[in-house]
Design a protein around this motif. Sequence first.
Motif, mmCIF file in Angstrom:
data_model
loop_
_atom_site.group_PDB
_atom_site.id
_atom_site.type_symbol
_atom_site.label_atom_id
_atom_site.label_comp_id
_atom_site.label_asym_id
_atom_site.label_seq_id
_atom_site.Cartn_x
_atom_site.Cartn_y
_atom_site.Cartn_z
ATOM 1 N N ALA A 3 -9.357 -1.139 -2.349
ATOM 2 C CA ALA A 3 -8.099 -0.294 -2.463
ATOM 3 C C ALA A 3 -7.375 -0.011 -1.097
ATOM 4 O O ALA A 3 -5.989 0.084 -1.212
ATOM 5 N N ALA A 4 -7.981 0.166 -0.026
ATOM 6 C CA ALA A 4 -7.079 0.795 1.198
ATOM 7 C C ALA A 4 -6.405 -0.291 1.661
ATOM 8 O O ALA A 4 -5.589 -0.042 2.399
ATOM 9 N N MET A 5 -6.526 -1.774 1.197
ATOM 10 C CA MET A 5 -5.886 -3.015 1.772
ATOM 11 C C MET A 5 -5.147 -3.461 0.635
ATOM 12 O O MET A 5 -4.718 -4.652 0.844
ATOM 13 N N ARG A 6 -5.383 -3.190 -0.528
ATOM 14 C CA ARG A 6 -4.783 -3.971 -1.689
ATOM 15 C C ARG A 6 -3.351 -4.214 -1.616
ATOM 16 O O ARG A 6 -2.880 -5.410 -1.767
ATOM 17 N N ASP A 7 -2.483 -3.454 -1.172
ATOM 18 C CA ASP A 7 -1.062 -3.644 -1.152
ATOM 19 C C ASP A 7 -0.609 -4.621 -0.171
ATOM 20 O O ASP A 7 0.119 -5.706 -0.518
ATOM 21 N N GLU A 8 -1.411 -4.601 1.201
ATOM 22 C CA GLU A 8 -1.277 -5.622 2.023
ATOM 23 C C GLU A 8 -1.665 -7.065 1.605
ATOM 24 O O GLU A 8 -1.176 -8.068 2.060
#
Length: 243
Positions: free
Chosen positions: A182-187
């Motif tokens: 979740a901490a890097m999902r957008d990227e």
Amino acid sequence: MNRELSVAGIDLFAYSVLGSTNDEARRLAEVGRRGPLAVWTAVQPGGRGRGGRNWAGPRGNLMVSLLLHPDRAPAEAGSMALAAGLAVANCAREWGADACIKWPNDVLVEDAKLAGILLEAGSEGGRLDWMAVGVGLNLAEAPALDRPTTCIGPDVPVETALERVVEAVLQRYRQWLAGGFAAMRDEWLERAAWIGRAVRVGEGQGAVEGVMRTVDENGSLVVCDAAGVERRVAAGEVFPLES
């Protein structure tokens, strides 16, 4: 020949020829070596991808595995492959390739395979005991496979790629430990291939067909089927459907 060196601040086991860097990482875990550490080989005749597919490892390309020991549930392991794919795709973009990520474990340039991630793990007592994150990156040569392949080109030396890729995967690993996928999902979604494309996930009676919508916070693929139902898929091969 095995040499114990270092790369990106961790131990590196370097070989001139090795059947599989992931197999060697597993062996090191089984004899009690603790990571993080890296296993690299100049030539890998026995490399493999997901599903046991052959992944050629000729001299001039990058074949490396990281041995890690996350204190996590086994069900969480798969999303680390997505994190590693993001790391490798960003490295490739630094070297001029317009790289994107095909869920769950391939790095593509215009639908041609540039790199693959193979994650394997062992568990004990309901927790991960070890994890091997294997990276195969085509630098100098695009091996012949049953699908289009491509390579970075000869301008990036193996030594440079080894240092940068290990560093990048370790950075994503630490981010994954702290906050999960979740901490890097957008990227990750910014680099995602085939969003909005009609696909089939898996084969046979269990296959799911529909439009690829997104990837959720756990790393599962979300596909909208013909009935408008969103289906979540945790693992499987993705194939494009003809329009």
